[in-house]
Design an enzyme around this catalytic site. Structure first.
Site, mmCIF file in Angstrom:
data_model
loop_
_atom_site.group_PDB
_atom_site.id
_atom_site.type_symbol
_atom_site.label_atom_id
_atom_site.label_comp_id
_atom_site.label_asym_id
_atom_site.label_seq_id
_atom_site.Cartn_x
_atom_site.Cartn_y
_atom_site.Cartn_z
ATOM 1 N N HIS A 48 0.822 -1.222 0.000
ATOM 2 C CA HIS A 48 0.000 0.000 0.000
ATOM 3 C C HIS A 48 0.854 1.270 0.000
ATOM 4 C CE1 HIS A 48 -3.683 -2.137 0.411
ATOM 5 N NE2 HIS A 48 -3.452 -2.571 1.637
ATOM 6 N N ASP A 82 -2.709 -10.545 -2.095
ATOM 7 C CA ASP A 82 -3.306 -9.981 -0.885
ATOM 8 C C ASP A 82 -4.755 -9.605 -1.182
ATOM 9 O OD1 ASP A 82 -2.157 -8.427 1.859
ATOM 10 O OD2 ASP A 82 -3.940 -7.527 0.996
ATOM 11 N N HIS A 128 -6.367 -7.089 -0.414
ATOM 12 C CA HIS A 128 -6.491 -5.662 -0.704
ATOM 13 C C HIS A 128 -5.656 -5.306 -1.933
ATOM 14 C CE1 HIS A 128 -7.110 -6.104 3.715
ATOM 15 N NE2 HIS A 128 -8.162 -5.348 3.426
ATOM 16 N N ASP A 171 -4.444 -12.513 3.721
ATOM 17 C CA ASP A 171 -5.686 -12.066 4.335
ATOM 18 C C ASP A 171 -6.915 -12.412 3.494
ATOM 19 O OD1 ASP A 171 -4.741 -10.289 2.486
ATOM 20 O OD2 ASP A 171 -4.817 -8.535 3.774
#
Length: 704
Positions: free
Chosen positions: A147, A187, A189, A280
Site C-alpha cells: 500500500h 493480498d 487488498h 488475508d
C-alpha cells in the site's frame, strides 16, 4: 491458454531461501494496544515452519537494512527521511500525531529499523534468486509494503518492499539479466502503491487480485478497477481482477489464474516472479472475508512455478489470523521445496460474479494480449453470489476459530479442506484502522481485531443524533410487508432519484438513460401518492470513486450532521414504508436475482419497521447495524410533512470522518450521473440547467 495452464514446473531444487529476523518484530503499537498487524504474525509463521521441520530444510538468510539510494527508486527523499528518523528521540513527542496524519498507520521506537530491514530483506532474497544462488525464497517481513506510495505510508505499510526490490534488480543489477518481472499480488487488498510505481513501465507486469466491492473495500480507490491497465509504454502491463464481494475461495482464484494470469504470463515470459504474498484472503481472516485454503495457495503457487524457471520470491504482505497465515505459508514452503501434494477440486464452484469479472478483465486487455480474445468455456457450473442474509446479517465472532481449526489436520498431509458454503461468516470489512480509533472500547464480545474493523460504529461515535441500533434482521417479523404496506412516509431524495423516471426504476424496475444495470423494483409497484420539493440544512457531497450502475465517479451523499449554513435540494415521494424498505434494499445491493429461474430474492425482514420509526422520531437518525458497512446505512429523520415522517438515506457519520481523512475518496460525479441530477432539478422547476450544473459542480469541488 491450454498450454499455459498445462506447463509443468521444473523439479524444485532444495535450495529455498528463508529469511526471518526477530528485529522486525520491534515494530508494534506504541502503547501495546491490540492491532491486527502485530509482531505475532511473524512469530506464528516461524514457529510453524520450525515445528514442521521446514526451516531446517531451507537456506537461512540474514536481514540487512536497505540503503537509502535503493529505496529512493520508488520513494521520495522526504518520505525516506521521515521513515528513517520517526523512531528517534527527535519524534518522541510527535510520533503519534504524525501517524494520525496517515491512513491506518502507527509508529513506535522500533518502526524505522523494522521498515528498513523489511525493504532490505526483500532486496537480499530477490538478488540471490536472480543470481541463481537460490531456486526460490520466502521473506518473512513486516511491516508489509504494497500500500505504501511514493510519498506516503498507508494501510500498515511504510516502505513498498516488493517495489524496491524490483527496481533494484532492474536498475542496479543489470548483470543479473533480469529484464522482465512479474509481480503477483494475491493480498485481499489492492496493491495500490505497487500499481502506481510501475504504471508506465513495461518491464514490470503487475497482477493484483483483490476485493473491490465496487470501490468500497480498502483502500477504496477507483484505480483498483479492471479498467486501469497501465499507460503509455506500460499499457496492458497492469492487470486488476476486482472481486465484487467477499467469500471468494479456491475455485474463484483458480479461475482467475487459468483464464487471465497464466495466458498472459505465458506470452510475457518473465525472468523472475515476485509475489506480494498477503494471506488475508485466507479462510478465517478477520479483515478479508474470503475463503482460500492453504492448499488453494499451494496450487496457485504451483501454477506459477511453471514460469521464470521457477525463480519465485515470496514477500509477506497481509494476513491477520495467526493460524491461517502460519498454515498457508507452510503449504507454500512445501511447494517451493518440491513436496508433492494433492488438490481435490473444490465442492463449491466459482461465483457468477467471478465469471463476470474475468470476462470484463479479458475484454479490457484483449487488444494488449490477443491470447485473451478467445471465448471462455461454456456450460461452466457457477453459484450465485452470497445471499442477502450473508451480506448483511450481524456476524458472530466464534465461527472463524472453528473454521481455522480445520487447518491443522488438513495441511499436515496437504489435503484440500472441504468447506460448506455456510461455514464462514462474511466479513464486509472496510478495514478502517486509524490510530485515533484504536483506544475506543468495543461493545461486543468479538476479538479486538474484529472490533477494530469498525471502530466508529459504537453509539454516538461522531454524531449525537446518529445512534447505532444493533439488531439482527432475522429477529424481525416475517409478516412485515402486509403491515408496512398500510403505513406512509415521505422518501426524500437528494441524488439521482430527484429525477422521477430514475426513482420509478426502484419502484417498477428497469433503467433509464445512463444506467448500466437495471433495478429490480419494489414488490409494490404502485406510483407515489404525492410528490413535493424541499430544502434541508445538510451538506451535499459526492463520494466514492465508481458504482456498478453509473461507472467511474462519485455519487451523492448528505452529511448527516445538521448545518444551517447549508441548503440542499430534496425531492420527496409519498410511498409506503414497505416500498421505502425495498428502495433501501436496492440502494444497498441486498436484492438478488436467481440465474436459474429469474426470480427476485428480497430480504425476508425489513430494515425500518414501526419500532425503528418511533426511535428515529426521538433520535433523528438511525445507523443500521446489520448493514453498517453499506454505503447508505444511515436513515435520517427530517421532520414531518402533512403529519407523515420524512426519511432520507445516506452514509454514517463515521464515513464523513473517513472522507475528511482521505481514507475514502471524494470524487466528482460521472457525466451521466450528474445529467440525471440536473434533469431532476430542472424538470422539478427548482433551477435552470446552468444553475443546476453549478449547484452540482460546487458541491463536488468543495472539500470537507
Amino acid at each position: 491458454m491450454a498450454a499455459a495452464a498445462a506447463r509443468v514446473p521444473p523439479v524444485a531444487a532444495a535450495r529455498v531461501g528463508l529469511l526471518y529476523d526477530e528485529r522486525m518484530c520491534a515494530h508494534a503499537t506504541p502503547d501495546g494496544e491490540e492491532h491486527p498487524e502485530n509482531p505475532e504474525r511473524l512469530r506464528a509463521i516461524w514457529r510453524k515452519l520450525n515445528a514442521e521441520g521446514i526451516a531446517s530444510r531451507c537456506v537461512a538468510l540474514k536481514a540487512k537494512e536497505a540503503e537509502d539510494k535503493y529505496i529512493a527508486s520508488v520513494h521520495s527523499k522526504n518520505h525516506i527521511k521521515l521513515m528513517r528518523e520517526i523512531s528517534s528521540k527527535k519524534y518522541d513527542s510527535s510520533r503519534n500525531k504524525i501517524a494520525r496524519k496517515f491512513n491506518s498507520i502507527y509508529f513506535n521506537k522500533g518502526s524505522s529499523e523494522s521498515a528498513l530491514l523489511a525493504a532490505g530483506s526483500v532486496i537480499e532474497v530477490a538478488e540471490k534468486v536472480a543470481a541463481g544462488e537460490l531456486s526460490s525464497a520466502i521473506a518473512l517481513v513486516r511491516p508489509p509494503g504494497h500500500h505504501a506510495e511514493h510519498d506516503k505510508a498507508m494501510g500498515f505499510c511504510l516502505f513498498n518492499n516488493v517495489a524496491v526490490a524490483a527496481n533494484y534488480l532492474l536498475n542496479e543489477r543489470p548483470d543479473l539479466g533480469i529484464k522482465k518481472i512479474l509481480i503477483v499480488d494475491w493480498d485481499v487488498h489492492h496493491g495500490n502503491g505497487t500499481q502506481k510505481m510501475f504504471y508506465n513501465d513495461p518491464r514490470v507486469l503487475f497482477f493484483s487480485v483483490h476485493r473491490f466491492d465496487y470501490g468500497s473495500f480498502y483502500p477504496a480507490q477507483g484505480d483498483a478497477s479492471h479498467c486501469f491497465i497501465g499507460e503509455e509504454a506500460g499499457n496492458g502491463y497492469n492487470i486488476n481482477v476486482p472481486w465484487e464481494h467477499g467469500r471468494c475461495g479456491d475455485a474463484d482464484y483458480i479461475a482467475a489464474w487459468d483464464h487471465v494470469l497464466l495466458p498472459v504470463v505465458e506470452a510475457y515470459d518473465p525472468d523472475i516472479i515476485l509475489v506480494s504474498a498477503g494471506f488475508d484472503a485466507a479462510l478465517g481472516d478477520p479483515l478479508g472475508g474470503c475463503c482460500i485454503t492453504p492448499n488453494g495457495y499451494a496450487l496457485l503457487l504451483t501454477k506459477l512455478l511453471g514460469f521464470a524457471q521457477g525463480r519465485i520470491v515470496m514477500a509477506l504482505e497481509g494476513g491477520y489470523n495467526l493460524r491461517s497465515i502460519a498454515y498457508s505459508v507452510f503449504a507454500c514452503a512445501k511447494v517451493l521445496l518440491g513436496d508433492k501434494f494433492t488438490f481435490n477440486s473444490p465442492e463449491m464452484p466459482p461465483f457468477e460474479s467471478t465469471w463476470r469479472v474475468i470476462q470484463a478483465v479479458r475484454n479490457e486487455l484483449k487488444t494488449c494480449w490477443p491470447v485473451l480474445s478467445s471465448k471462455l468455456p461454456k456450460n461452466v457450473t457457477l453459484r450465485i453470489g452470497p445471499s442477502p442474509n450473508d451480506l448483511y446479517a450481524s456476524s458472530g465472532c466464534e465461527s472463524d476459530g472453528e473454521d481455522v481449526n480445520e487447518l491443522s489436520g488438513a495441511v499436515s498431509s496437504v489435503n484440500i479442506i472441504q468447506v460448506a458454503d455456510d461455514a464462514v461468516s462474511e466479513r464486509l470489512s472496510k478495514m478502517k484502522l486509524d490510530e485515533d480509533n484504536h483506544a475506543m472500547k468495543a461493545t461486543s464480545s468479538c476479538s479486538t481485531a474484529e472490533q477494530q474493523q469498525h471502530p466508529t460504529d459504537s453509539v454516538g461515535a461522531h454524531n449525537d443524533a446518529s445512534v447505532v441500533v444493533s439488531k439482527r434482521i432475522s429477529d424481525l417479523s416475517v409478516t412485515w410487508r402486509s403491515v408496512l404496506s398500510r403505513t406512509y412516509v415521505w422518501y426524500s431524495s437528494f441524488g439521482s432519484n430527484m429525477w422521477k423516471p430514475r426513482f420509478m426504476c426502484y419502484i417498477q424496475g428497469g433503467k433509464v438513460e445512463g444506467m448500466s444495470i437495471p433495478c429490480c423494483g419494489s414488490r409494490d409497484t404502485s406510483s407515489p401518492r404525492g410528490t413535493m420539493w424541499k430544502t434541508v440544512p445538510h451538506r451535499l457531497l459526492f463520494g466514492r470513486s465508481s458504482t456498478p450502475c453509473w461507472g467511474t465517479g462519485g455519487v451523492a451523499f448528505l452529511n448527516p450532521e445538521i448545518n444551517y449554513n447549508e441548503k440542499s435540494y430534496v425531492f420527496m415521494y409519498k410511498i409506503t414504508l414497505e416500498q421505502f424498505n425495498d428502495v433501501l434494499f436496492q440502494e444497498n445491493r441486498l436484492v438478488l436475482e436467481s440465474s436459474k429461474d429469474g426470480n427476485i430474492e428480497y430480504p425476508d425482514s425489513p430494515l425500518i419497521g414501526s419500532s425503528e420509526m418511533e426511535f428515529m422520531s426521538t433520535n433523528k437518525a438511525l445507523h443500521l447495524e446489520p448493514i453498517k458497512d453499506s454505503w447508505y446505512s444511515n436513515v435520517l429523520y427530517l421532520g414531518k410533512e402533512d403529519d407523515l415522517p420524512i426519511l432520507s438515506m445516506t452514509c454514517p457519520s463515521s464515513d464523513i470522518e473517513r472522507y475528511k481523512s482521505g481514507e475514502l475518496p471524494l470524487s466528482p460525479p460521472s457525466k451521466t450521473y450528474a445529467a440525471t441530477l440536473i434533469k431532476g432539478l430542472v424538470e422539478g422547476n427548482q433551477l435552470d440547467e446552468a444553475e443546476a450544473a453549478s449547484y452540482i459542480n460546487v458541491a463536488a469541488a468543495r472539500g470537507l
